[in-house]
Design a protein around this motif. Sequence first.
Motif: not given
Lengths: 127, 584
Positions: B129-137, B199-209, B217-220
């Motif tokens: 299934e398509p999914f999204i990577i969340l970095c930071g929870f 199937a990876c749709l997007a990556l969201a970088a959401l850490t506080n730093d 973002a650069v690595m991805a």
Amino acid sequence: MNFERVVFGFFIILTLSLNVAFVAGGGDRAEHHNVWILTLAIIVNLVAIGLKLGDRSQTGALLLASGLVACFLLITARIVWIVVEPADVGRPGPEGMADIVSIATGALIANIVATVILVGDTLLSRR
Amino acid sequence: MTQTSDIDRVAMIVLRYMRRPLFALLLVYSVGIVGMALMPGQVVDGETTYMNLFHAFYFFTYTATTTGFGELPDGFSNEQRLWTIFCLYTGVIAWFYALGSLIGLVQNPHFTQAMDRFRFARKVEGNVEPFIILCGFGDTGSLLARGLSDHQKRAVILDSDPERIKALGVRDYSVSMPGLCADASAPRHLLAAGVEHPACLALAALTNDDDVNLKIAVMARHLNPRLRVICRSTSARHEANLRALENVTVVDPFEIFAQLVYWAIARPELHNLNAWFVGARGVKLGVPVKVPRGDWILCGYGRMGHWIQRCLLAHGVGVRIIDPGVDSSVAGDGTVIVQAHADHASLVTAGIDDAAGVVAATDRDSDNLSTLLSVMALNPDTFRIVRQNSHENQVAFDAARADLVLQHSLTTARRILKLLVSPLIQELIEWLEEREPAQTEALVARLQGVVGTESPHLWSVRLVADEAPAVVDYLDAGGGVALGALCRDARAFPEGLPCEVLAVRRAGQSIMLPEKTFPLDVGDELLFCSMHRVEPLLQATFHNLYTLRYVLTGVDESRGYLFAWLEERLRRRRAGHKPNGRRP
């Protein structure tokens, strides 16, 4: 009201009714089952299949499939009748009759499925 | 690549831990079995019998594992009994040693970590299934995960805090959301999370730093240049860096927050529509907040305060600033500045009596709440907008009776969710922002007519073979489909279904609020706004060719070859007869 639906519904429900008419009665008693009804059921079933050819919707495909199953089983039952029928007496014995009726009962299930799909599709489309 | 390395690591740890106990078991077994086979047994017919090797192994197996099975191949001689005692003690000790090592291995942190990683990578890789990577929870990440789960979208979660990953384990999401406790800026972990997965749709970088977000973002970008990256960033330096990258969307929580404050103050009808679209609590369509005109008092002039002031000044709203650390030269000319905490005295100095409203926007919830109390005591008629920093203080903010509570983690999560789930909505809101308020009000009136008081259901459909096969077939066959005709109700032709098409996206361009006569084309993406129960009806039109033809033409066409042929003949005969009939 759609004329095609009337005709198709007529043939589908007639197949089911004829199938029940053939199967009803004692399982292995040849005098309870009429070979003419079986033959008629096959013909009506073939007509119903013919009417469904060309329908590109999903329910159309399912109706065609169940019609093919019913037809296949009914024809098998008719062939078994020919094979087990003794040349002199004219009616199949109890063992052969049990086979024929059980195969025709299988066809009955397929016909019930077809009728349920037909009724369900009509009710769900709500027109 | 990563998977084998994880397997290797697990295998290596198992081998290192289990080597000694396995050797001990092997030694004890071989000595015991060989000894048992050599021990002279009972004498039968004058000849000494011996146990064969299979029987010795069988006997030793149930003795050493302390099963204590009662069956003996033959009666034992005294020599055999003596050897049995030896076997029993050594065997049991060796087994306990092995079991103890095994339990120690399972509890070994390196082993569990390696196993977690291995399992996580396998789960991600097996996902179709398509999914999204969340970095930071954190607050934003968990709110976003909740929103994605409500939309039946999968997510893969990375967080370096083990407590957050434990918190993930107790959430009841409607879809599977694998999580791993790992540093998301390490490329190895990004790969395990499926950056290169098709199937990876997007990556969201959401850490506080911000630094970590930039790194992610650069690595991805390097690992998968085609992947869409959404990056939370609050620093101007990083933003400039990130915006230069392709496929990267920068989301600044302070900017979004300031924009919402501005909408609430200057464009209440747009704020109302936006809040209704995102499903904010207690929002009714067409009932915008009533905000008085005049100068506003801004308590707190940090990064968020800057954004709010810039936003309000740009749209002609006067701002008075209260902040202990503010430098009077930075704020610009003509701005009233009070260098103090936002308490009674400073609020009076800032002129709370004639202010239209107060924005309490410091980064401390206790300060904001106490400012609210002071404002209530001094001038209860002022409009109060308050910033909520921590999700945990929800109850206190509910009780504070502010006119508008804005929580920046929530607004950020909603914005990202909109970008991921229905990007057209954001475009529509921005499009409306650039136009006169009357246009928004007209849309609100139309939506009220369609949806009424129910909560909205927004979904988008692309006219491609997967999502709308019937429409694509019809268009490919040369038929024309108008938007209004497509949305007709098959149960009550020719009435329309209660739904509104808000936007159409075609070849990278968006057409907002299209007309009913708008002709559709293959590949268009339509954004619908309606109720939940309408979607299946429209889906039926999109998937069933016969339903589609019926809603477009009002004629229920024949389906089978036979009737189609009959109909064709009938039509031809009529066409052939008519000219003849008119002849005198």
